[in-house]
Design a protein around this motif. Structure first.
Motif, PDB file in Angstrom:
ATOM      1  N   VAL A  85       0.853  -1.191   0.000  1.00 25.79           N
ATOM      2  CA  VAL A  85       0.000   0.000   0.000  1.00 25.79           C
ATOM      3  C   VAL A  85       0.891   1.243   0.000  1.00 25.79           C
ATOM      4  O   VAL A  85       2.080   1.166   0.305  1.00 25.79           O
ATOM      5  CB  VAL A  85      -0.947   0.037   1.229  1.00 25.79           C
ATOM      6  N   GLY A  86       0.298   2.395  -0.299  1.00 28.83           N
ATOM      7  CA  GLY A  86       0.985   3.683  -0.182  1.00 28.83           C
ATOM      8  C   GLY A  86       2.324   3.744  -0.901  1.00 28.83           C
ATOM      9  O   GLY A  86       2.424   3.420  -2.081  1.00 28.83           O
ATOM     10  N   THR A  87       3.335   4.157  -0.155  1.00 32.68           N
ATOM     11  CA  THR A  87       4.654   4.341  -0.774  1.00 32.68           C
ATOM     12  C   THR A  87       5.311   3.017  -1.168  1.00 32.68           C
ATOM     13  O   THR A  87       6.194   3.009  -2.023  1.00 32.68           O
ATOM     14  CB  THR A  87       5.595   5.154   0.137  1.00 32.68           C
ATOM     15  N   ASN A  88       4.855   1.900  -0.586  1.00 34.93           N
ATOM     16  CA  ASN A  88       5.360   0.604  -1.053  1.00 34.93           C
ATOM     17  C   ASN A  88       4.920   0.369  -2.499  1.00 34.93           C
ATOM     18  O   ASN A  88       5.685  -0.150  -3.312  1.00 34.93           O
ATOM     19  CB  ASN A  88       4.875  -0.529  -0.149  1.00 34.93           C
ATOM     20  N   LEU A  89       3.703   0.786  -2.819  1.00 33.10           N
ATOM     21  CA  LEU A  89       3.241   0.696  -4.210  1.00 33.10           C
ATOM     22  C   LEU A  89       4.034   1.623  -5.118  1.00 33.10           C
ATOM     23  O   LEU A  89       4.292   1.303  -6.277  1.00 33.10           O
ATOM     24  CB  LEU A  89       1.750   1.018  -4.300  1.00 33.10           C
ATOM     25  N   ALA A  90       4.436   2.784  -4.587  1.00 35.34           N
ATOM     26  CA  ALA A  90       5.258   3.705  -5.380  1.00 35.34           C
ATOM     27  C   ALA A  90       6.585   3.057  -5.750  1.00 35.34           C
ATOM     28  O   ALA A  90       7.057   3.196  -6.881  1.00 35.34           O
ATOM     29  CB  ALA A  90       5.495   4.999  -4.604  1.00 35.34           C
ATOM     30  N   LEU A  91       7.185   2.329  -4.819  1.00 38.34           N
ATOM     31  CA  LEU A  91       8.454   1.642  -5.112  1.00 38.34           C
ATOM     32  C   LEU A  91       8.244   0.504  -6.116  1.00 38.34           C
ATOM     33  O   LEU A  91       9.074   0.291  -7.000  1.00 38.34           O
ATOM     34  CB  LEU A  91       9.100   1.138  -3.826  1.00 38.34           C
ATOM     35  N   LEU A  92       7.135  -0.212  -5.990  1.00 45.46           N
ATOM     36  CA  LEU A  92       6.828  -1.258  -6.977  1.00 45.46           C
ATOM     37  C   LEU A  92       6.635  -0.647  -8.363  1.00 45.46           C
ATOM     38  O   LEU A  92       7.107  -1.191  -9.367  1.00 45.46           O
ATOM     39  CB  LEU A  92       5.583  -2.035  -6.559  1.00 45.46           C
ATOM     40  N   LYS A  93       5.963   0.492  -8.417  1.00 45.85           N
ATOM     41  CA  LYS A  93       5.750   1.185  -9.698  1.00 45.85           C
ATOM     42  C   LYS A  93       7.087   1.680 -10.266  1.00 45.85           C
ATOM     43  O   LYS A  93       7.294   1.672 -11.478  1.00 45.85           O
ATOM     44  CB  LYS A  93       4.782   2.350  -9.491  1.00 45.85           C
ATOM     45  N   SER A  94       8.002   2.094  -9.392  1.00 46.37           N
ATOM     46  CA  SER A  94       9.332   2.519  -9.850  1.00 46.37           C
ATOM     47  C   SER A  94      10.067   1.368 -10.518  1.00 46.37           C
ATOM     48  O   SER A  94      10.754   1.553 -11.523  1.00 46.37           O
ATOM     49  CB  SER A  94      10.154   3.049  -8.676  1.00 46.37           C
ATOM     50  N   GLN A  95       9.924   0.177  -9.953  1.00 50.77           N
ATOM     51  CA  GLN A  95      10.547  -0.994 -10.580  1.00 50.77           C
ATOM     52  C   GLN A  95       9.934  -1.237 -11.953  1.00 50.77           C
ATOM     53  O   GLN A  95      10.653  -1.473 -12.928  1.00 50.77           O
ATOM     54  CB  GLN A  95      10.368  -2.233  -9.706  1.00 50.77           C
ATOM     55  N   GLU A  96       8.624  -1.135 -12.028  1.00 49.21           N
ATOM     56  CA  GLU A  96       7.911  -1.378 -13.277  1.00 49.21           C
ATOM     57  C   GLU A  96       8.300  -0.378 -14.371  1.00 49.21           C
ATOM     58  O   GLU A  96       8.493  -0.744 -15.525  1.00 49.21           O
ATOM     59  CB  GLU A  96       6.406  -1.291 -12.998  1.00 49.21           C
ATOM     60  N   THR A  97       8.436   0.892 -14.010  1.00 47.92           N
ATOM     61  CA  THR A  97       8.694   1.933 -15.009  1.00 47.92           C
ATOM     62  C   THR A  97      10.175   2.160 -15.289  1.00 47.92           C
ATOM     63  O   THR A  97      10.533   2.710 -16.327  1.00 47.92           O
ATOM     64  CB  THR A  97       8.094   3.277 -14.561  1.00 47.92           C
ATOM     65  N   GLY A  98      11.040   1.802 -14.319  1.00 44.58           N
ATOM     66  CA  GLY A  98      12.470   2.049 -14.494  1.00 44.58           C
ATOM     67  C   GLY A  98      12.882   3.490 -14.255  1.00 44.58           C
ATOM     68  O   GLY A  98      14.023   3.871 -14.529  1.00 44.58           O
ATOM     69  N   ARG A  99      11.972   4.310 -13.741  1.00 45.46           N
ATOM     70  CA  ARG A  99      12.319   5.714 -13.461  1.00 45.46           C
ATOM     71  C   ARG A  99      13.364   5.804 -12.359  1.00 45.46           C
ATOM     72  O   ARG A  99      13.320   5.051 -11.390  1.00 45.46           O
ATOM     73  CB  ARG A  99      11.082   6.488 -13.007  1.00 45.46           C
ATOM     74  N   PRO A 100      14.295   6.737 -12.478  1.00 46.86           N
ATOM     75  CA  PRO A 100      15.323   6.886 -11.441  1.00 46.86           C
ATOM     76  C   PRO A 100      14.739   7.446 -10.143  1.00 46.86           C
ATOM     77  O   PRO A 100      13.766   8.204 -10.164  1.00 46.86           O
ATOM     78  CB  PRO A 100      16.318   7.865 -12.049  1.00 46.86           C
ATOM     79  N   VAL A 101      15.338   7.048  -9.034  1.00 50.98           N
ATOM     80  CA  VAL A 101      14.934   7.470  -7.696  1.00 50.98           C
ATOM     81  C   VAL A 101      16.124   8.173  -7.053  1.00 50.98           C
ATOM     82  O   VAL A 101      17.241   7.648  -7.059  1.00 50.98           O
ATOM     83  CB  VAL A 101      14.519   6.243  -6.849  1.00 50.98           C
ATOM     84  N   ARG A 102      15.905   9.375  -6.499  1.00 51.78           N
ATOM     85  CA  ARG A 102      16.975  10.089  -5.783  1.00 51.78           C
ATOM     86  C   ARG A 102      17.242   9.407  -4.448  1.00 51.78           C
ATOM     87  O   ARG A 102      16.304   8.954  -3.783  1.00 51.78           O
ATOM     88  CB  ARG A 102      16.587  11.556  -5.534  1.00 51.78           C
ATOM     89  N   VAL A 103      18.520   9.375  -4.048  1.00 53.17           N
ATOM     90  CA  VAL A 103      18.888   8.694  -2.811  1.00 53.17           C
ATOM     91  C   VAL A 103      19.830   9.549  -1.971  1.00 53.17           C
ATOM     92  O   VAL A 103      21.030   9.611  -2.234  1.00 53.17           O
ATOM     93  CB  VAL A 103      19.575   7.337  -3.098  1.00 53.17           C
ATOM     94  N   PRO A 104      19.292  10.214  -0.939  1.00 56.70           N
ATOM     95  CA  PRO A 104      20.175  10.788   0.077  1.00 56.70           C
ATOM     96  C   PRO A 104      20.356   9.755   1.196  1.00 56.70           C
ATOM     97  O   PRO A 104      19.479   8.910   1.415  1.00 56.70           O
ATOM     98  CB  PRO A 104      19.410  12.017   0.576  1.00 56.70           C
TER      99      PRO A 104
END
Length: 148
Positions: A85-104
């Motif tokens: 749910v929530g931001t966990n779904l956002a991370l799953l969607k990031s895997q699906e799309t391949g969009r880069p994620v910023r990491v501090p």
């Protein structure tokens, strides 16, 4: 502030921030407390490597980042399972799309308290769901170290 995917403004890997408020105002990671910035519709913009979850592993050549939920804020231990749910779904969607994620990431300060250093961009390359160190089911996301 609208979502930004990729680098924000002139901030580049190696830039440091004194605290989460400064990090939020910069736009590198907008939430002041949450570890993931994103929505299931828009994917994740950023994650913070702060070692808040017992199943996190931040090493070479990959980052393994625990999903959100089920952690006791006082002990840091997992006390219930996590859900997609929530931001966990956002991370799953990031895997699906391949969009880069910023990491501090939280690192020891050169002359004092911990600071947050912008590590760069990564891509979520794997998601797992299964028992973590405390036996509860945990969503775990892996990325190759950094793509820029």
């Amino acid at each position: 502030m609208p979502p930004v995917f990729g680098h924000v403004g002139t901030y580049r890997p190696g830039d440091t921030f004194h605290n989460r408020i400064e990090l939020a105002f910069s736009g590198v990671h907008r939430p002041r407390r949450a570890g993931v910035c994103g929505t299931r519709a828009l994917v994740a913009e950023s994650i913070v490597l702060a070692g808040q979850y017992e199943d996190d592993e931040f090493g070479e050549p990959e980052i393994r980042y625990s999903g959100n939920g089920g952690r006791d804020p006082k002990t840091g231990r997992q006390v219930t399972g996590q859900l997609a749910v929530g931001t966990n779904l956002a991370l799953l969607k990031s895997q699906e799309t391949g969009r880069p994620v910023r990491v501090p990431g939280k690192v020891p300060g050169e002359y004092g308290p911990d600071v947050y250093r912008y590590e760069g961009l990564c891509r979520v390359v794997e998601a797992r769901f299964g028992p973590g160190k405390s036996g509860y089911n945990v969503l775990s996301f892996a990325s190759g170290r950094f793509c820029s």
